[in-house]
Scaffold this motif. Structure first.
Motif, PDB file in Angstrom:
ATOM      1  N   ALA A 183      38.588  32.683  24.494  1.00 21.69           N
ATOM      2  CA  ALA A 183      39.273  33.257  23.325  1.00 21.69           C
ATOM      3  C   ALA A 183      40.495  32.431  22.932  1.00 21.69           C
ATOM      4  CB  ALA A 183      39.692  34.697  23.632  1.00 21.69           C
ATOM      5  N   GLY A 184      40.848  31.447  23.766  1.00 23.67           N
ATOM      6  CA  GLY A 184      42.017  30.615  23.474  1.00 23.67           C
ATOM      7  C   GLY A 184      43.316  31.255  23.926  1.00 23.67           C
ATOM      8  N   MET A 185      43.218  32.121  24.935  1.00 28.65           N
ATOM      9  CA  MET A 185      44.398  32.830  25.440  1.00 28.65           C
ATOM     10  C   MET A 185      44.759  32.358  26.843  1.00 28.65           C
ATOM     11  SD  MET A 185      43.327  36.677  24.196  1.00 28.65           S
ATOM     12  CE  MET A 185      42.831  36.967  22.482  1.00 28.65           C
ATOM     13  N   LYS A 186      46.022  32.564  27.232  1.00 29.81           N
ATOM     14  CA  LYS A 186      46.423  32.356  28.620  1.00 29.81           C
ATOM     15  C   LYS A 186      45.909  33.556  29.410  1.00 29.81           C
ATOM     16  CE  LYS A 186      49.045  28.620  28.170  1.00 29.81           C
ATOM     17  NZ  LYS A 186      48.591  27.330  28.697  1.00 29.81           N
ATOM     18  N   VAL A 187      45.627  33.336  30.703  1.00 33.75           N
ATOM     19  CA  VAL A 187      45.058  34.420  31.510  1.00 33.75           C
ATOM     20  C   VAL A 187      45.810  34.593  32.831  1.00 33.75           C
ATOM     21  CG1 VAL A 187      42.978  35.284  32.660  1.00 33.75           C
ATOM     22  CG2 VAL A 187      42.753  33.993  30.539  1.00 33.75           C
ATOM     23  N   VAL A 188      46.173  35.836  33.116  1.00 37.62           N
ATOM     24  CA  VAL A 188      46.718  36.191  34.422  1.00 37.62           C
ATOM     25  C   VAL A 188      45.583  36.831  35.215  1.00 37.62           C
ATOM     26  CG1 VAL A 188      48.353  37.639  35.688  1.00 37.62           C
ATOM     27  CG2 VAL A 188      49.056  36.561  33.542  1.00 37.62           C
ATOM     28  N   GLY A 189      45.233  36.231  36.335  1.00 36.76           N
ATOM     29  CA  GLY A 189      44.188  36.780  37.201  1.00 36.76           C
ATOM     30  C   GLY A 189      44.795  37.798  38.155  1.00 36.76           C
ATOM     31  N   ILE A 190      44.129  38.927  38.320  1.00 41.22           N
ATOM     32  CA  ILE A 190      44.591  39.955  39.259  1.00 41.22           C
ATOM     33  C   ILE A 190      43.587  39.963  40.414  1.00 41.22           C
ATOM     34  CG2 ILE A 190      45.139  42.408  39.570  1.00 41.22           C
ATOM     35  CD1 ILE A 190      46.914  41.255  37.400  1.00 41.22           C
ATOM     36  N   GLY A 191      44.012  39.420  41.559  1.00 38.25           N
ATOM     37  CA  GLY A 191      43.084  39.358  42.684  1.00 38.25           C
ATOM     38  C   GLY A 191      43.267  38.109  43.512  1.00 38.25           C
ATOM     39  N   LYS A 192      42.143  37.493  43.889  1.00 34.32           N
ATOM     40  CA  LYS A 192      42.195  36.351  44.806  1.00 34.32           C
ATOM     41  C   LYS A 192      42.144  35.015  44.062  1.00 34.32           C
ATOM     42  CE  LYS A 192      40.061  38.993  48.505  1.00 34.32           C
ATOM     43  NZ  LYS A 192      38.818  39.329  49.187  1.00 34.32           N
TER      44      LYS A 192
END
Length: 210
Positions: A183-192
């Protein structure tokens, strides 16, 4: 990245609340009725995937196939089981830091959207008593393409009246991280970190961002 974002788009399961366990119990019950065992390991393949695709994976595990009509009835049955489980949900099941983080974003004037494949998203938000913290709710009733397709997040940006690059996605599934990046967005991963290695930042939960 988080300081400058104008919009935050959150997945539901595994980010806001852990309803994944209830999905698993419902799928496992359906598998038992079909005569095979569906394990927690098998269930990993269902993360961030639509209901019908999840059913296809479950049937694949059991080595079974059914006509489309029967599959729709099975998916409905699974959903009824799941709704029975989540009917008991309350605010105590919010994951650590969720309410505080969302409240902090609102105070900063950041737009908040939900971007989830779940068709029960509104019901769950109501049960958790946090519906009013969201400016937009994009769920499985509003979009037709499942993650890793970016449709759910792009729709979220439109509903927040923002450009994709102004939004940050919060996701716990690999397919969701992929969708956010597409989508062209920054992503914060929640997990490992080893699972969510494509994310721009990985934390154990929203409590780490307070």
């Amino acid at each position: 990245m988080l300081q400058n974002m104008k919009g935050a788009i959150f997945d539901l399961d595994g980010v806001i609340v852990d309803t994944a366990k209830y999905h698993f119990l419902a799928w496992a019950e359906l598998a038992r009725e079909l005569g095979f065992e569906f394990t927690e390991e098998d269930n990993e393949r269902l993360k961030g995937v639509s209901r019908m695709r999840s059913l296809d994976i479950l049937l694949e595990v059991g080595g079974l196939d059914f006509p489309e009509e029967e599959k729709i009835a099975m998916a409905d049955k699974k959903n009824k089981l799941y709704v029975e489980f989540i009917n008991k949900l309350d605010q105590s099941e919010l994951l650590p830091g969720v309410k505080e983080y969302l409240t902090g974003l609102r105070e900063r004037g950041v737009g908040i959207a939900l971007g989830s494949a779940s068709k029960n998203a509104m019901f769950i938000l109501d049960k958790l008593n946090i519906t009013d913290l969201f400016d937009a709710v994009v769920d499985g009733n509003k979009v037709s393409n499942a993650k890793p397709d970016p449709e759910v997040f792009l729709t979220g940006a439109v509903e927040l009246k923002l450009q994709p690059e102004e939004c940050v996605v919060f996701e716990d599934a690999e397919a969701g991280v992929e969708a956010g990046k597409a989508a062209g967005m920054k992503v914060v991963g929640i997990g490992k970190p080893e699972i969510l290695k494509e994310a721009d930042l990985v934390v154990a939960g929203l409590h780490e961002l307070l």
